[in-house]
Structures are given as structure tokens and as C-alpha cells.
Design a protein around this motif. Structure first.
Motif, mmCIF file in Angstrom:
data_model
loop_
_atom_site.group_PDB
_atom_site.id
_atom_site.type_symbol
_atom_site.label_atom_id
_atom_site.label_comp_id
_atom_site.label_asym_id
_atom_site.label_seq_id
_atom_site.Cartn_x
_atom_site.Cartn_y
_atom_site.Cartn_z
ATOM 1 N N VAL A 157 1.039 -6.408 16.935
ATOM 2 C CA VAL A 157 2.159 -5.486 16.688
ATOM 3 C C VAL A 157 2.450 -5.342 15.200
ATOM 4 O O VAL A 157 3.373 -4.618 14.819
ATOM 5 C CB VAL A 157 3.428 -5.957 17.436
ATOM 6 N N GLY A 158 1.674 -6.026 14.365
ATOM 7 C CA GLY A 158 1.866 -5.912 12.925
ATOM 8 C C GLY A 158 0.983 -6.906 12.196
ATOM 9 O O GLY A 158 0.174 -7.616 12.801
ATOM 10 N N THR A 159 1.109 -6.938 10.890
ATOM 11 C CA THR A 159 0.434 -7.938 10.059
ATOM 12 C C THR A 159 1.448 -8.502 9.076
ATOM 13 O O THR A 159 2.298 -7.770 8.565
ATOM 14 C CB THR A 159 -0.752 -7.336 9.273
ATOM 15 N N SER A 160 1.364 -9.796 8.841
ATOM 16 C CA SER A 160 2.362 -10.469 8.009
ATOM 17 C C SER A 160 1.745 -10.942 6.697
ATOM 18 O O SER A 160 0.808 -11.742 6.690
ATOM 19 C CB SER A 160 2.955 -11.662 8.764
ATOM 20 N N GLU A 161 2.289 -10.430 5.605
ATOM 21 C CA GLU A 161 1.864 -10.847 4.264
ATOM 22 C C GLU A 161 2.694 -12.052 3.835
ATOM 23 O O GLU A 161 3.919 -12.026 3.907
ATOM 24 C CB GLU A 161 2.072 -9.686 3.291
ATOM 25 N N PRO A 236 6.840 -15.249 4.178
ATOM 26 C CA PRO A 236 6.514 -13.862 4.499
ATOM 27 C C PRO A 236 7.217 -12.937 3.506
ATOM 28 O O PRO A 236 8.423 -13.078 3.264
ATOM 29 C CB PRO A 236 7.070 -13.676 5.915
ATOM 30 N N SER A 237 6.472 -11.987 2.958
ATOM 31 C CA SER A 237 7.055 -11.160 1.900
ATOM 32 C C SER A 237 8.198 -10.292 2.410
ATOM 33 O O SER A 237 9.146 -10.005 1.658
ATOM 34 C CB SER A 237 5.972 -10.280 1.264
ATOM 35 N N TRP A 238 8.167 -9.882 3.683
ATOM 36 C CA TRP A 238 9.248 -9.012 4.178
ATOM 37 C C TRP A 238 10.597 -9.730 4.132
ATOM 38 O O TRP A 238 11.632 -9.088 3.979
ATOM 39 C CB TRP A 238 8.944 -8.535 5.601
ATOM 40 N N MET A 239 10.583 -11.070 4.244
ATOM 41 C CA MET A 239 11.825 -11.839 4.254
ATOM 42 C C MET A 239 12.520 -11.838 2.895
ATOM 43 O O MET A 239 13.739 -12.051 2.807
ATOM 44 C CB MET A 239 11.561 -13.288 4.650
ATOM 45 N N ILE A 240 11.752 -11.616 1.856
ATOM 46 C CA ILE A 240 12.309 -11.737 0.498
ATOM 47 C C ILE A 240 12.165 -10.432 -0.270
ATOM 48 O O ILE A 240 12.149 -10.433 -1.503
ATOM 49 C CB ILE A 240 11.609 -12.888 -0.263
ATOM 50 N N ALA A 241 12.093 -9.324 0.456
ATOM 51 C CA ALA A 241 11.923 -8.017 -0.193
ATOM 52 C C ALA A 241 13.066 -7.736 -1.168
ATOM 53 O O ALA A 241 12.838 -7.282 -2.304
ATOM 54 C CB ALA A 241 11.826 -6.921 0.868
ATOM 55 N N ARG A 242 14.291 -8.001 -0.750
ATOM 56 C CA ARG A 242 15.444 -7.731 -1.619
ATOM 57 C C ARG A 242 15.407 -8.613 -2.860
ATOM 58 O O ARG A 242 15.640 -8.147 -3.985
ATOM 59 C CB ARG A 242 16.749 -7.956 -0.850
ATOM 60 N N PRO A 260 -3.318 -10.493 4.832
ATOM 61 C CA PRO A 260 -2.231 -10.647 5.806
ATOM 62 C C PRO A 260 -2.756 -11.138 7.155
ATOM 63 O O PRO A 260 -3.864 -10.794 7.565
ATOM 64 C CB PRO A 260 -1.658 -9.235 5.919
ATOM 65 N N SER A 261 -1.956 -11.961 7.819
ATOM 66 C CA SER A 261 -2.344 -12.493 9.125
ATOM 67 C C SER A 261 -1.749 -11.638 10.241
ATOM 68 O O SER A 261 -0.719 -10.986 10.047
ATOM 69 C CB SER A 261 -1.865 -13.942 9.271
ATOM 70 N N PRO A 262 -2.391 -11.612 11.412
ATOM 71 C CA PRO A 262 -1.871 -10.783 12.502
ATOM 72 C C PRO A 262 -0.538 -11.299 13.035
ATOM 73 O O PRO A 262 -0.296 -12.501 13.075
ATOM 74 C CB PRO A 262 -2.973 -10.879 13.562
ATOM 75 N N LEU A 263 0.307 -10.372 13.427
ATOM 76 C CA LEU A 263 1.543 -10.675 14.135
ATOM 77 C C LEU A 263 1.363 -10.138 15.545
ATOM 78 O O LEU A 263 1.134 -8.941 15.738
ATOM 79 C CB LEU A 263 2.736 -10.016 13.450
ATOM 80 N N ASN A 264 1.439 -11.045 16.525
ATOM 81 C CA ASN A 264 1.090 -10.701 17.899
ATOM 82 C C ASN A 264 2.249 -10.883 18.861
ATOM 83 O O ASN A 264 3.146 -11.708 18.626
ATOM 84 C CB ASN A 264 -0.068 -11.573 18.393
ATOM 85 N N ASN A 295 3.735 -4.087 7.977
ATOM 86 C CA ASN A 295 3.019 -2.887 8.402
ATOM 87 C C ASN A 295 1.768 -2.614 7.589
ATOM 88 O O ASN A 295 1.235 -1.499 7.602
ATOM 89 C CB ASN A 295 3.948 -1.668 8.341
ATOM 90 N N GLY A 296 1.295 -3.615 6.861
ATOM 91 C CA GLY A 296 0.105 -3.425 6.040
ATOM 92 C C GLY A 296 0.419 -3.008 4.613
ATOM 93 O O GLY A 296 -0.483 -2.941 3.764
ATOM 94 N N THR A 297 1.686 -2.704 4.316
ATOM 95 C CA THR A 297 2.099 -2.338 2.960
ATOM 96 C C THR A 297 2.507 -3.593 2.196
ATOM 97 O O THR A 297 3.399 -4.327 2.624
ATOM 98 C CB THR A 297 3.299 -1.372 3.000
#
Length: 300
Positions: A157-161, A236-242, A260-264, A295-297
Motif C-alpha cells: 500500500v506504499g513505500t517507506s523512506e 521514517p521521513s514522513w514522520m518528520i516532514a515538518r 525505501p522499504s515496502p509498506l504492506n 508514496n515514493g516521493t
């Protein structure tokens, strides 16, 4: 009707290994669970469970009956869902996911899901620890990494950087690591649920052992510890975007980061996936698709 109730009690007793857990799930007394299973055994003319004061295990006959009963209950559940129509799934959906994903992303999006599917209830279980989906009665679990359990199926369902980060205050005091091996001389905040808490971080050219005085079993706790200048974190980079945007945290060793690793979404390979689970998977896939870092970004 009684036999379906007996069958349900037996199936969940096998899966949980506990009459008391089944009693709590079904909101009936534990003696009733025991009585229902005894009635099922009497009707079948065979013993399904070996019981003792400490253990409960299915007999060979019980194991065969469990596999068929589990399948039968899944078919009944699916038939009921189909009868309501494809656009109107029903029932309670049990979802397990990491606390960070649940708290920051899923709960924020949940009102939209519940409004779209008014007959689905959601039991969201937040935690980073591994759980047994079958024993816990969980329909689906959201987990990162590669699937290793053959008893489960995975749908990406996604990929986690993930990246290394630190605060300016920490870097001013301890210096900037320029190679992964430089982390050997730094305070690294250990995530105890990653790779068994061994303190090894992956990089493009191979893993590097790290150590530090602070160990945590929660990713949000690690984020807060990094912000307090306690050391270098791997998050995970999404957690610290701000924090990356504001400059509160600085990304490190980005040229050495792994892909990035898969998010399943994981679910039991031996069970039919309920319709309510299918629509939830579609829903969260869209949520993750709108989240940079999942999302791969890349955020770095």
C-alpha cells in the motif's frame, strides 16, 4: 443457530488458546464457552480439545474440524456481506498498525471512511509490536518490511523512506557524521523493535552497528528524543516532514540511504478477506499515496 455459535466458540478457542479471551470477545460467560464447545463435541461424537489447568490443544480430529469450520464461518460472513451489496459492507473491522501510522495518518482520515461506509465499525489497535493476527482476531495489519511469515499474505500500500536525522544542537556539540561508519562515535537512539533491538542500521553499502545511551520502543518517542538533542535517530521521513521543513531536524547521510522499504497490509492466507477489509485497504492506499515519504516521493 446454536451449532454456529458452538462452532464460533470452538474456532476462536483454537485461535486464542483461551476460553476467557473468547468469553470477552463474545460477551458471554466463560462457563458458557466451555458448555458450547462441550455441546459441539457431543453433537459430533468426538473430542475436539484436550484441556488441562494450564493448556488447551486441539486433538487431531479437532485440527481437521477447525480448518473446515474456519472456512465455513468465513464463507457465511462473506455471504452476509454480499447480500448487503458491494457498495454497502457491514460489520466490525479489526485493524492493527504501528502507533505512528495510526495516530498521525489513519485516525485523521477515519471520519471520511466511516462517513462513506456507515455500516462498518473499526477497532484500531495501535502498537509497534508484532502480533499474531489469527490469535488476536485481527482482520488486517499494516506493517513495514518484507513478509517472512508464509501463513500471511501481503498487499503493498506504499513505500517507506527512512533516514538518519539529528538536531542542530546535537550536531554543534558532537559534529556532523559524513560516513555511516562515523556513527560509531555518535550517540544513536536505538529503536528496540527494529531488527530485534540489535542496534544495527542499514545503509547502501551494508549495515553499520550503532549504540547509544537511549533506547525506545516507540517511533514518536524517538522523534521527540532527537528533537531534545539526545542523539541521532533513524526514522521514517514522513514522520518528520515538518521538522525537516522548519530546520528543527537535519537529514544525515542521505547519499548512503537504502531504497525505501515496502509498506504492506497483511492478512491471513487461510481466510477469506472480508469485503469491509477490502474497501479499507483501498481507502488507506489513497491516504498513503497522498503522503510524501510513503508514496515514493523523497523528502530529502
Amino acid at each position: 443457530m446454536d451449532k454456529l455459535l458452538w462452532m464460533h466458540c470452538f474456532v476462536r478457542a483454537v485461535e486464542t488458546g483461551s476460553f476467557s479471551v473468547v468469553a470477552r470477545e463474545m460477551q458471554i460467560g466463560q462457563p458458557n464457552v466451555s458448555r458450547h464447545i462441550a455441546s459441539l463435541e457431543k453433537s459430533l461424537g468426538t473430542r475436539l480439545l484436550h484441556r488441562s489447568t494450564r493448556h488447551m490443544v486441539a486433538t487431531p480430529e479437532g485440527q481437521r474440524y477447525y480448518a473446515q469450520a474456519r472456512h465455513a464461518l468465513d464463507i457465511i460472513s462473506q455471504a452476509e456481506s454480499d447480500a448487503h451489496g458491494e457498495q454497502d459492507p457491514h460489520g466490525l473491522l479489526r485493524v492493527a498498525c504501528p502507533e505512528s501510522v495510526g495516530s498521525e495518518l489513519i485516525i485523521a482520515a477515519l471520519p471520511g471512511f466511516l462517513e462513506r461506509y456507515p455500516h462498518v465499525d473499526v477497532d484500531l489497535r495501535l502498537g509497534d509490536e508484532y502480533i499474531d493476527l489469527v490469535a488476536e482476531g485481527v482482520d488486517i495489519a499494516i506493517r513495514g518490511g518484507t513478509l517472512k511469515d508464509s501463513a500471511l499474505r501481503a498487499r503493498r500500500v506504499g513505500t517507506s523512506e527512512r533516514i538518519c536525522v539529528a538536531s542542530d544542537a546535537y550536531l554543534q556539540k558532537h559534529g556532523l557524521p559524513r560516513q555511516p561508519e562515523d556513527l560509531l562515535r555518535h550517540q544513536c537512539i536505538i529503536y528496540t523493535l527494529l531488527a530485534g533491538g540489535s542496534g544495527t542500521w542499514p545503509f547502501k553499502n551494508g549495515p553499520v552497528p550503532v549504540s547509544g545511551r537511549t533506547r525506545l520502543n516507540n517511533l514518536d518517542g524517538i522523534r521527540r528524543a532527537v528533537l531534545q538533542g539526545l542523539g541521532v535517530g533513524y526514522l521514517p521521513s514522513w514522520m518528520i516532514a515538518r521538522e525537516l521543513r522548519t530546520g528543527e531536524l537535519r537529514a544525515l547521510l542521505t547519499d548512503h540511504a537504502t531504497a525505501p522499504s515496502p509498506l504492506n497490509v497483511l492478512y491471513s492466507a487461510d481466510r477469506l478477506l472480508p469485503q469491509r477489509a477490502g474497501v479499507f485497504i483501498e481507502f488507506i492506499t489513497k491516504v498513503f499515496a497522498d503522503t510524501p515519504g510513503l508514496n515514493g516521493t523523497s523528502l530529502v
